[in-house]
Design an enzyme around this catalytic site. Structure first.
Site, PDB file in Angstrom:
ATOM      1  N   GLY A  85       0.882  -1.227  -0.089  1.00 30.68           N
ATOM      2  CA  GLY A  85       0.030  -0.033  -0.088  1.00 30.68           C
ATOM      3  C   GLY A  85       0.855   1.242   0.173  1.00 30.68           C
TER       4      GLY A  85
ATOM      5  N   SER B 132      -3.554  -3.169   0.375  1.00 24.32           N
ATOM      6  CA  SER B 132      -2.739  -3.961   0.614  1.00 24.32           C
ATOM      7  C   SER B 132      -3.357  -5.066   1.142  1.00 24.32           C
ATOM      8  CB  SER B 132      -2.037  -3.240   1.903  1.00 24.32           C
ATOM      9  OG  SER B 132      -0.801  -4.060   2.359  1.00 24.32           O
ATOM     10  N   ALA B 133      -2.704  -6.637   0.347  1.00 24.83           N
ATOM     11  CA  ALA B 133      -3.294  -7.589   0.777  1.00 24.83           C
ATOM     12  C   ALA B 133      -3.153  -8.046   2.452  1.00 24.83           C
ATOM     13  CB  ALA B 133      -2.525  -8.880  -0.039  1.00 24.83           C
ATOM     14  N   HIS B 134      -2.264  -7.854   3.037  1.00 29.31           N
ATOM     15  CA  HIS B 134      -1.972  -8.215   4.311  1.00 29.31           C
ATOM     16  C   HIS B 134      -3.298  -7.824   5.223  1.00 29.31           C
ATOM     17  CE1 HIS B 134       0.273  -5.101   6.491  1.00 29.31           C
ATOM     18  NE2 HIS B 134       0.390  -4.492   5.198  1.00 29.31           N
TER      19      HIS B 134
ATOM     20  N   GLN C  77      -7.495   0.277   4.858  1.00 32.98           N
ATOM     21  CA  GLN C  77      -8.055  -0.435   5.831  1.00 32.98           C
ATOM     22  C   GLN C  77      -9.387  -0.605   5.596  1.00 32.98           C
ATOM     23  OE1 GLN C  77      -6.795  -1.288   8.880  1.00 32.98           O
ATOM     24  NE2 GLN C  77      -5.019  -0.351   8.619  1.00 32.98           N
TER      25      GLN C  77
ATOM     26  N   CYS D 216       3.171   1.222  13.217  1.00 29.37           N
ATOM     27  CA  CYS D 216       4.388   1.655  12.754  1.00 29.37           C
ATOM     28  C   CYS D 216       5.149   2.254  13.902  1.00 29.37           C
ATOM     29  CB  CYS D 216       4.270   2.545  11.711  1.00 29.37           C
ATOM     30  SG  CYS D 216       3.062   1.971  10.586  1.00 29.37           S
TER      31      CYS D 216
ATOM     32  N   ASN E 163      -6.743   4.170  10.236  1.00 24.93           N
ATOM     33  CA  ASN E 163      -6.308   2.900  10.590  1.00 24.93           C
ATOM     34  C   ASN E 163      -5.824   2.916  12.363  1.00 24.93           C
ATOM     35  OD1 ASN E 163      -4.267   4.901   9.631  1.00 24.93           O
ATOM     36  ND2 ASN E 163      -2.759   3.758  10.763  1.00 24.93           N
TER      37      ASN E 163
END
Ligand code: PLP
Length: 373
Positions: A71, A199-201, A179, A325, A151
């Site tokens: 992402g 974003s796949a994860h 998200q 993060c 997020n």
């Protein structure tokens, strides 16, 4: 010790079907999709079927889906090319964006001298739409970049409304939908938005793969140069197993959406009721937040605050303070800093985020863990 994973806004557990799909491709379908022999053609077909499947779930065309490594890359690409190639002279964004957008906008301001304006954020975490409209009255080629679901707090932007406003003002609109993709319906035919990213994860797919939706004829140019992959928009040999894993995860997310959403919403209600009962002085950050996330201020003293995450971790409970993060960092979250009073900012806020793998027992264990601190 049972592991209690309540940090799904940070990343999610892979679905078993995704692992199977990826393992099969890694084992058998190892061709390079740019090769013309049968192994290559087979890989190419997996690639294009994955693209079609992802596009179908979002009501986009396959040509509008460009695969990226994550992402963050997709956000960087769109913002940077908008300035460099589409001659955007001004980015309107907010101070509660993920750093993948916020830091990119500031870097572009430094490098290209563009104007960066921030829309006001209300104390409930919502974007001030009246202020956005005021900002849009300036005559300058502009890109609006506002995230769909935050997020850290789960506050939600009305994508339809904001995309309409941007269209009326003849302004480009990008939304960081990392998200929300896979967790809520997004119809890109009905929503006149120019760019989104995923974003796949975040939806039970693998890490290291994502995609950008780039509306047809946008004029976006690649960030780096090499082969003709992704029609030259994003060169580099495609990670077929990652891409097919992402497509599988998205397909499963959307086919189970209603069931999962109802189940996760119930977990969220259960948690908020338990918080009210066990910690009557706790306070939820944000209003009308997304169904998979609770960000809560806990009424703990400073001595308990510093060791909160560590103590929960010792009990096998994974939650997050602020964004992932920044976990481990002592700086307050840049998102909460925009919403809370100085006094509330000093108190510990926890982000608890669910997936369909969670149970009420997980919440009971979290509450026991918090009570014993
Ligand atoms: N945007 C948002 C809203 C996110 O939550 C994240 C991940 O935490 C990202 C972007 C970055 O995505 P990736 O981990 O795929 O780089």
């Amino acid at each position: 010790m049972k592991k209690v994973y309540l940090d799904n806004a940070s990343t999610t557990q892979l679905l078993p079907e995704v692992i199977l799909e990826m393992t099969k491709i890694l084992t058998e379908d190892y061709g390079n999709p740019s090769s013309t022999h049968s192994l290559g053609r087979n890989a190419k077909s997996i690639l294009e079927l994955s693209r079609k499947s992802i596009a179908k779930h979002l009501n986009a065309t396959a040509a509008e889906i460009i695969f990226t490594s994550c992402g963050t890359e997709a956000n960087n690409w769109i913002l940077r090319s908008a300035v460099k190639d589409l001659k955007v002279a001004r980015i309107i964004t907010s101070k509660i964006e993920h750093h993948a957008v916020l830091h990119t906008a500031l870097a572009l301001q430094n490098e290209y001298g563009i104007q960066v304006d921030f829309v006001k954020v209300k104390s409930n975490g919502a974007i001030d739409i009246t202020h956005l409209v005021e900002l849009l009255s300036q005559e300058k080629k502009t890109l609006v970049s506002l995230m769909h679901v935050n997020n850290e707090t789960g506050t939600i932007l009305d994508l339809s409304k904001v995309s309409q406003i941007c269209k009326e003002h003849n302004t480009l609109f990008h939304s960081d939908t990392v998200q929300s993709i896979g967790k809520i319906e997004v119809d890109l035919q009905k929503t006149p938005i120019d760019f989104i990213v995923a974003s796949a994860h975040k939806f039970h797919g693998p890490k290291g793969v994502g995609f950008a939706f780039v509306r047809k004829n946008s004029g976006l140019q690649p960030l780096f140069f090499g082969g003709e992959q992704e029609k030259g928009q994003r060169p580099g040999t495609e990670a077929i197993h990652q891409i097919a894993g992402m497509a599988k995860a998205l397909e499963l997310s959307y086919s189970n959406l209603n069931e999962d959403r109802n189940y996760i919403s119930e977990l969220k209600n259960y948690l908020t009721e338990r918080l009210k009962g066990d910690f009557p002085d706790s306070k939820i950050n944000g209003e009308n937040t997304f169904y998979n996330l609770v960000n809560v201020i806990l009424p703990f003293t400073a001595d308990k605050t510093s060791m909160l995450l560590f103590n929960l971790d010792m009990k096998g409970i994974a939650v997050s303070r602020g964004s992932a993060c920044q976990s481990g960092s002592i700086r307050p979250s840049h998102v909460l800093a925009e919403m809370l009073t100085d006094e509330d900012l000093k108190k510990p806020s926890l982000r608890i985020s669910f997936s369909h793998f969670n149970t009420k027992e997980d919440i009971d264990l979290l509450m026991e863990g918090l009570k014993s601190i």
